[in-house]
Each structure stands twice: as C-alpha cells, then as structure tokens.
Design an enzyme around this catalytic site. Structure first.
Site, short mmCIF file in Angstrom:
data_model
loop_
_atom_site.label_atom_id
_atom_site.label_comp_id
_atom_site.label_asym_id
_atom_site.label_seq_id
_atom_site.Cartn_x
_atom_site.Cartn_y
_atom_site.Cartn_z
N SER A 1 0.82 -1.21 0.00
CA SER A 1 0.00 0.00 0.00
C SER A 1 0.86 1.26 0.00
O SER A 1 1.85 1.36 0.71
CB SER A 1 -0.90 0.00 1.23
N LYS B 1 -3.15 2.46 -2.43
CA LYS B 1 -2.88 3.49 -1.44
C LYS B 1 -4.04 3.48 -0.45
O LYS B 1 -5.19 3.26 -0.85
CB LYS B 1 -2.81 4.85 -2.14
N THR C 1 9.03 -0.12 -1.21
CA THR C 1 10.08 0.82 -1.60
C THR C 1 10.87 0.38 -2.83
O THR C 1 11.29 1.21 -3.64
CB THR C 1 11.01 1.05 -0.39
N ILE D 1 4.17 10.76 4.52
CA ILE D 1 3.17 11.20 3.55
C ILE D 1 1.91 11.68 4.28
O ILE D 1 1.34 12.70 3.92
CB ILE D 1 2.78 10.05 2.58
N CYS E 1 -0.77 3.15 10.51
CA CYS E 1 -0.03 4.24 9.88
C CYS E 1 0.66 5.08 10.94
O CYS E 1 0.00 5.64 11.81
CB CYS E 1 -0.93 5.12 9.02
N THR F 1 5.63 0.45 8.39
CA THR F 1 6.99 1.00 8.57
C THR F 1 7.36 1.13 10.05
O THR F 1 6.49 1.20 10.92
CB THR F 1 7.08 2.39 7.92
N ASN G 1 -5.82 -0.79 7.46
CA ASN G 1 -4.56 -0.19 7.89
C ASN G 1 -4.72 0.35 9.31
O ASN G 1 -5.18 1.47 9.50
CB ASN G 1 -4.17 0.91 6.90
C1 LIG Z 1 5.99 6.46 0.47
C2 LIG Z 1 5.28 5.39 1.23
C3 LIG Z 1 3.90 5.48 1.43
C4 LIG Z 1 3.22 4.49 2.13
N1 LIG Z 1 1.86 4.58 2.29
C5 LIG Z 1 1.19 3.60 2.94
C6 LIG Z 1 -0.23 3.64 3.04
O1 LIG Z 1 -0.90 4.54 2.55
N2 LIG Z 1 -0.84 2.63 3.71
C7 LIG Z 1 -0.14 1.58 4.26
O2 LIG Z 1 -0.76 0.68 4.84
N3 LIG Z 1 1.20 1.52 4.15
C8 LIG Z 1 1.88 2.50 3.52
N4 LIG Z 1 3.25 2.41 3.40
C9 LIG Z 1 3.97 1.27 3.99
C10 LIG Z 1 4.24 0.19 2.95
O3 LIG Z 1 3.03 -0.34 2.45
C11 LIG Z 1 5.08 -0.94 3.54
O4 LIG Z 1 4.37 -1.52 4.61
C12 LIG Z 1 6.41 -0.47 4.06
O5 LIG Z 1 6.95 0.52 3.20
C13 LIG Z 1 7.44 -1.61 4.23
O6 LIG Z 1 7.69 -2.26 3.00
P1 LIG Z 1 8.93 -1.89 2.02
O7 LIG Z 1 10.16 -1.89 2.87
O8 LIG Z 1 8.92 -2.96 0.98
O9 LIG Z 1 8.65 -0.55 1.48
C14 LIG Z 1 3.94 3.40 2.69
C15 LIG Z 1 5.32 3.31 2.48
C16 LIG Z 1 5.99 4.28 1.77
C17 LIG Z 1 7.47 4.16 1.57
#
Ligand SMILES: Cc1cc2nc3c(=O)[nH]c(=O)nc-3n(C[C@H](O)[C@H](O)[C@H](O)COP(=O)(O)O)c2cc1C
Ligand SMILES: Cc1cc2nc3c(=O)[nH]c(=O)nc-3n(C[C@H](O)[C@H](O)[C@H](O)COP(=O)(O)OP(=O)(O)OC[C@H]3O[C@@H](n4cnc5c(N)ncnc54)[C@H](O)[C@@H]3O)c2cc1C
Ligand code: FES
Lengths: 329, 287
Positions: free
Chosen positions: A45, A69, A290, A95, A154, A217, A151
C-alpha cells in the site's frame, strides 16, 4: 505441511525445455484462506499509487495482486513537505495518507484498477472505527475488490493511528466493527512498533480478520545537524526499504507463531531471494514497497525469480516451500 | 500557432531503458555534464522534462534521482540525452565517478515541459546548474523560429558560470559577487532591465530554473506584473512516477473555491516539474 501441490504437469502447466522435453511449470498460485492469488507477490500500500500512476503500467502485469494506497472516508491533504528522506538502504516517509477519499476512489480509480486483471486489495484507513466502517460500507459491493486491507498501523497520522497500532483491543475493535459490514476477506495491516506483535495479531484474528499483513513501517527520525530540525516537516516518519528487512522478517515469524490465519510478509523485499525468506518463514504472500520506487518492475522480477528458484530446487509449487523454516528450538 | 513546449502538445510516453554513459566531464568545478546513449525508441523529450536515473554505486540500495534533461537528439543507432548535474551528495558524487560505458537504468521522459507562449518574447533565467533546461528551451525556441529569446544566466561567481559555447540567443551573465557580467542576482538583473525599459509587461514571458530560493524571489517579483512566469521546481522525489506521494508541493487555492483537502498539494513529478509560479504556495516550499 502444505503438501497439496498438484502432482502432475497438467495442472501445473507445461513448458518445453530447450531439448524439447516437457518440464512442469511450478505452480505459483497461493490461497490465503478465502483469497486465491495467481502468485504470492503483491505491491504494498502507498507504493504503487492506485495502480494507474506508474506510467508504463508494465510493473503490475503478472503480479499476484495490487494493494491500493490507503483510502479514507474524506479526502486527506497529507503532511507538508519535505515528506521523504533517504537513509542507508532505506527511506523515511511522512506522507500522512494524502488520498482522494473514498467517493473519488470509487468513481475515478477503482474501475481502471479492476480492469487490469490483477486482484485488487483495497487498503482502508481512518481516525475512528466509524470512519473505517463507513468507508468499507461505501466500497462494499463495488465490482473488482478481492479483499480489504485494514490499515491499523499508519505511523504518520496524528489522530487515532498510533492507538490503533499499539493497543490490541483498539485494533481488534476496528476489525470487529468492519467485519459486521462486509463479507469480503479482511486483512489487518499491523505495526511493527509494538512490544509484542503476536498479541496484536491474536487480537485481530479473534476479531474476525482473515489475514494479517506484517508489517507497516518502523518509526524513525533523521535530523539536519545545522538547523537542528527534523529532515521531515512532520518530525518523525516511517522507515522502509532493505534496512528493515531482517526486522520485518522476525516480526513475520512472530505472527506466524501467534496465529493460524494467513500472514502476508512486507518490509524491505527487493529481490526474489528476499521474498523467499519470508515465504520460508511462513508468509503465504509478500508485498513489495520501496523497491518499486527504484524499479517499477521490481515486483515482477520477484515473481520471475521465485519461479526460477522453484525450478532449480525441483519444487512443483510455491506452497511446497511456504513455512519450511527449520527453526532450532 | 502551436505552442512550442506544449502542455497541450503531446509528450512522448516514458520508457525504462538502459542508458550507457558516453562521456562524463566537469563543466565548472562541481558541475558535470553526462552524455547518455539510449535506444532509438526513447523520447523525444521536451525542454523542462526530466529523467529518473539510477546513480552509482549500484550495489548500495538507493532511490533513483531526478535530473532535468539538458538536451536530447537522435543519433545514428539511438538517442543521445544530456544532463548537467551538481555533485552535491552521495549519489551525484557517485555519478560524477561513472566512466564511459557504465550502464544505468533510466526512466523518462517524465513530467510537464515548459509551455512556451509564442505570442510573447521569452526571457529565460538559469541559475547555477538550472541553466541546463532553460538552455535547451532556448535552443528549442530558436529552432522553431520564435527566436526572440534572451537568456539570463546567473552564478555565485565567475568560475561557476557554465560556459555556453554556441549560444542560440543573446546571453546576459550575472554573478552574485560581480566577478563577471551583472553584479547581483538574476532578479536584480530583471529589475534593472525593467527600469531600463528592456523588459515589457504584456509582451514578455519568464521561464526559469534554479535554486528554489531564486524561484521564490522571482515569483514574488513577477506576481504583480503582467509577466507570466513558469518555473522548474525541485523537491525530494521518492519515485518520480506518481506512485509515492512524496513530492508534494503546496498550491494556492482560490479564495472561496470548493476544493478537497487532497488538492492542497500537487505531486511535482506529475503536475511539474514546470509549474506556473503564481500557482505555488511559496510559504510552504522548502529549500
Ligand atoms: C511512500 C510510502 C507510502 C506508504 N503509504 C502507505 C499507506 O498509505 N498505507 C499503508 O498501509 N502503508 C503504507 N506504506 C507502507 C508500505 O506499504 C510498507 O508496509 C512499508 O513501506 C514496508 O515495506 P517496504 O520496505 O517494501 O517498502 C507506505 C510506504 C511508503 C514508503
Ligand atoms: C525534477 C527535478 C529535476 C532536477 N534536475 C536536476 C539537474 O538537472 N541537475 C542537478 O544537478 N540536480 C537536479 N535535481 C536535483 C537532484 O535530483 C539532487 O541534487 C540529487 O537527487 C541529490 O542526490 P545526492 O545523493 O547527490 O544528494 P543527497 O546526499 O541525497 O542530498 C543532497 C541534497 O539533495 C536533495 N535530495 C536528496 N534526495 C533527493 C531526491 N530523491 N530528489 C531530489 N532531491 C534530493 C536534498 O535537498 C539534499 O539536501 C533535480 C531535482 C528534481 C526534483
Ligand atoms: S516522486 Fe513519487 S509521487 Fe512524485
């Protein structure tokens, strides 16, 4: 366990090797309770927009699914810039869930997404349980939704976000309330910023979740030493990318131990090898976040890499690999 | 008449390709020019558009970096793209080390180009390495017979002024310390031109790229004048593709207009990088 892979090539699909002999293609299909996916690789997401942003649209073809998203009841502005700061092997983001709101999502985003032929999991956020409920109620019944990802994790929204992350009963309360208004499968996306992720996982499972996504995160902070201010206008942000992968993997293992519902692994996955670690530990699917920023085709590369690994290992299906972690106890 | 840059005109679809470094050399201390060889189906790119470029070292995970396109032309067997970049941090220093032959993944052309107004004389402003995209615009205007452009070219000091070997139009340099050309900023130079009657409201249009601080000053200076002003802005990009919502830039909302909260910020990688200077809420733009 997981020995339900089809035994013959008919079900698995046949391809021809260079010498012309038939080689069964490993089965990538996975089932997560009520959800069946063509392969175990999804986009995370917030990292693939609403699926229509990546201009070449090549990244998502052949994926196991797209998680949108996070959508909220009302449109949200998100946080002031700067919202991004790169860190060693990762990035911080704040964000703040900027999104068009559920009504515009339904009319402007969902139809195009649904037409891609890839399962769509709609991520839903909110400040209070009632907002999640109303958002899901409006989405409910729209064609093209395979499941919801709730979610409750966040780190970038002031109100509610953190409480839902960290208080098991609050997270469970949201799931329970949403459960009443939809029959579609519900995944709860959990925060790693807790002492015991297993406890939260158990609470949402008991409240009716069909799966858990582990994880969102990690809260992080970077400071500009000259101005003494945070690199992000919102203060702290969420850390993602390869930097968090071992941390996320350990959380996935905790969740797999704690609950019997399917676990979806997420955090720092960049390559097929990374994804395989999560599957071996017991995740039934993985999400790529990412890594897509660096290469919008990263997730597709992971699908191809998993298939190549299964072939090389002589495995007929990805199911045969899931949960095969040989843990010393 | 068609517009030259063309918000309305179609832009080429972006493609992800392998770019091969053809040459990579300093133009002035700290500012480099890389010439990249791309496959022939890539582009064409318009002035103001950018690329997302993988920067060395490849073994360390890092986000790609946005760079404005400084030039793009078809050559035998492919397309040649130029970028002009400052070595400011780890990735741009890494890029400065890249030798000819190095292969880097690149996506582009991306973003909205300058939208040249043919009915107005173009006054172009390039601050520091911001010269590159406006110089490309100047060349474009020349080729398209809207040749009446003038290019104002600024730097901190004479040694930082990027040389322009074959200028497509009149060039006026300015330096902050007065070591070459006009003594002062590009906005000071505009003011002096205006005082001398060399800059005419209702007749001229401004196109600029440079540090955000310079663009903010320019926006404030041109706000009360009949001088349309387009600026190519910078912020931190996560993806450059509209996927991450990281590149938010605050925009002004018309008083009384019903806008959703979502519209308070635009994604610069999609709605920009070239934007109408008066649309931006400069109070919320960071360095
Ligand atoms: C720019 C950005 C925006 C994100 N927006 C959301 C979001 O709207 N909802 C959500 O559940 N997770 C969001 N995440 C978290 C990601 O879905 C994911 O859980 C997290 O980045 C870890 O995975 P990765 O290391 O592969 O990025 C966001 C992450 C990033 C980097
Ligand atoms: C649309 C656009 C076009 C650009 N065109 C050019 C150009 O033609 N020539 C040029 O020299 N530079 C250009 N830039 C800026 C360039 O992208 C940054 O200087 C570069 O990303 C810095 O990377 P670094 O690793 O060397 O620096 P870092 O060590 O990461 O940081 C140095 C500084 O660069 C900025 N920065 C960091 N990460 C990013 C990021 N992901 N995106 C943007 N800025 C960042 C920060 O302000 C930071 O203080 C452009 C930026 C944008 C948004
Ligand atoms: S940089 Fe990712 S949306 Fe603009």
């Amino acid at each position: 366990m997981n020995g339900d892979a089809p035994a013959n090539g008919a079900d698995a699909g046949i391809s021809r090797s260079m010498s012309g002999e038939a080689v069964p293609r490993p089965v990538l299909k996975v089932s997560l309770g009520p959800v069946s996916l063509p392969n175990p690789v999804l986009t995370a997401s917030g990292t693939f927009g609403y699926g229509d942003e990546e201009p070449e649209l090549t990244g998502m073809l052949g994926l196991g699914g797209i998680v949108t998203k996070t959508v909220t009841l009302e449109p949200r502005a998100g946080n002031a810039p700067p919202r991004i700061w790169e860190t060693p092997a990762g990035m911080l983001n704040s964000i703040g869930l900027q999104n068009v709101g559920v009504d515009r999502f339904l009319t402007e985003k969902l139809p195009a997404l649904a037409s891609l032929g890839v399962p769509v999991i709609v991520s839903v956020g909110g400040r209070r349980a009632e907002e999640y409920v109303e958002t899901v109620r409006r989405l409910q019944g729209a064609p093209g939704i395979t499941a919801f990802e709730i979610n409750v994790s966040c780190p970038n929204v002031k109100e509610g976000g953190l409480e839902f992350c960290q208080v098991p009963s609050a997270a469970a309360g949201v799931v329970e309330a949403v459960r009443k208004v939809t029959r579609l499968p519900l995944w709860a996306k959990l925060s790693p910023n807790v002492t015991s992720l297993g406890t939260v996982a158990r609470a949402v499972a008991e409240a009716g979740a069909d799966g858990v996504t582990v994880a969102n995160t990690f809260v992080g902070l970077c400071i500009d030493i000259r101005t003494r201010r945070s690199r992000l206008s919102a203060g702290s942000g969420g850390l993602s990318g390869p930097a968090i992968r071992p941390l996320a993997l350990a959380r996935v293992r905790d969740a797999v131990r704690a609950v019997t519902i399917p676990v979806v692994g997420c955090g720092g996955i960049t390559t097929a090898e990374d994804a395989l670690e999560f599957l071996i530990v017991g995740a039934r699917a993985v999400q790529i976040g990412t890594a897509s920023f660096r290469d919008p085709r990263a997730a597709r590369g992971v699908v191809e890499g998993i298939e190549a690994f299964l072939r090389a290992e002589g495995l007929t299906s990805v199911e045969a690999l899931i949960g095969t972690y040989r843990e010393e106890v | 008449m068609t517009r030259v840059g063309g918000l309305a005109a179609s832009v080429a679809p972006p493609r992800t390709v392998i770019a091969r470094v053809e040459s990579n050399r300093p133009l002035v201390p700290g500012i480099f020019e890389a010439v990249l060889a791309l496959p022939s189906e890539w582009g064409p790119a318009r002035p103001g558009q950018f690329v997302q470029l993988e920067c060395p070292p490849p073994e360390l995970f890092g986000l790609r970096r946005p760079f404005s396109i400084a030039g793009c032309r078809a050559v035998v067997g492919g397309v040649e793209v130029r970028i002009v970049y400052g070595a400011v941090g780890m990735r741009t220093h890494g890029l400065a080390q890249a030798l000819p032959g190095v292969a880097l993944r690149l996506t582009g052309p991306l973003g909205r180009p300058f939208d040249a107004m043919p009915e107005r004389r173009a006054v172009l402003l390039g601050g520091g390495r911001g010269l590159a995209p406006v110089l490309m615009l100047a060349e474009h205007l020349g080729r398209n017979a809207h040749g009446a452009a003038i290019l104002l070219h600024g730097a901190r000091t004479a040694s930082q002024l990027i040389p322009i070997p074959d200028p497509p139009c009149e060039v006026r340099p300015a330096t902050d310390d007065g070591s070459a050309g006009f003594h002062g900023t590009l906005v000071d130079l505009l003011q002096s031109m205006s005082d001398a009657g060399e800059l005419l409201e209702g007749r001229d249009a401004l196109y600029a790229c440079g540090p955000n601080r310079m663009l903010a000053a320019l926006a404030a200076w041109s706000a009360e004048r009949d001088l349309p002003c387009q600026v190519s802005l910078e912020t931190h990009f996560g993806c450059g593709l509209g996927m991450c919502a990281g590149c938010a830039v605050p925009v002004k909302t018309t008083a009384g207009a019903e806008v959703s909260a979502f519209e308070r910020f635009v994604f610069l990688c999609r709605e920009g990088p070239v934007m109408d200077a008066q649309r931006i809420d400069w109070a919320g733009v960071h360095e």
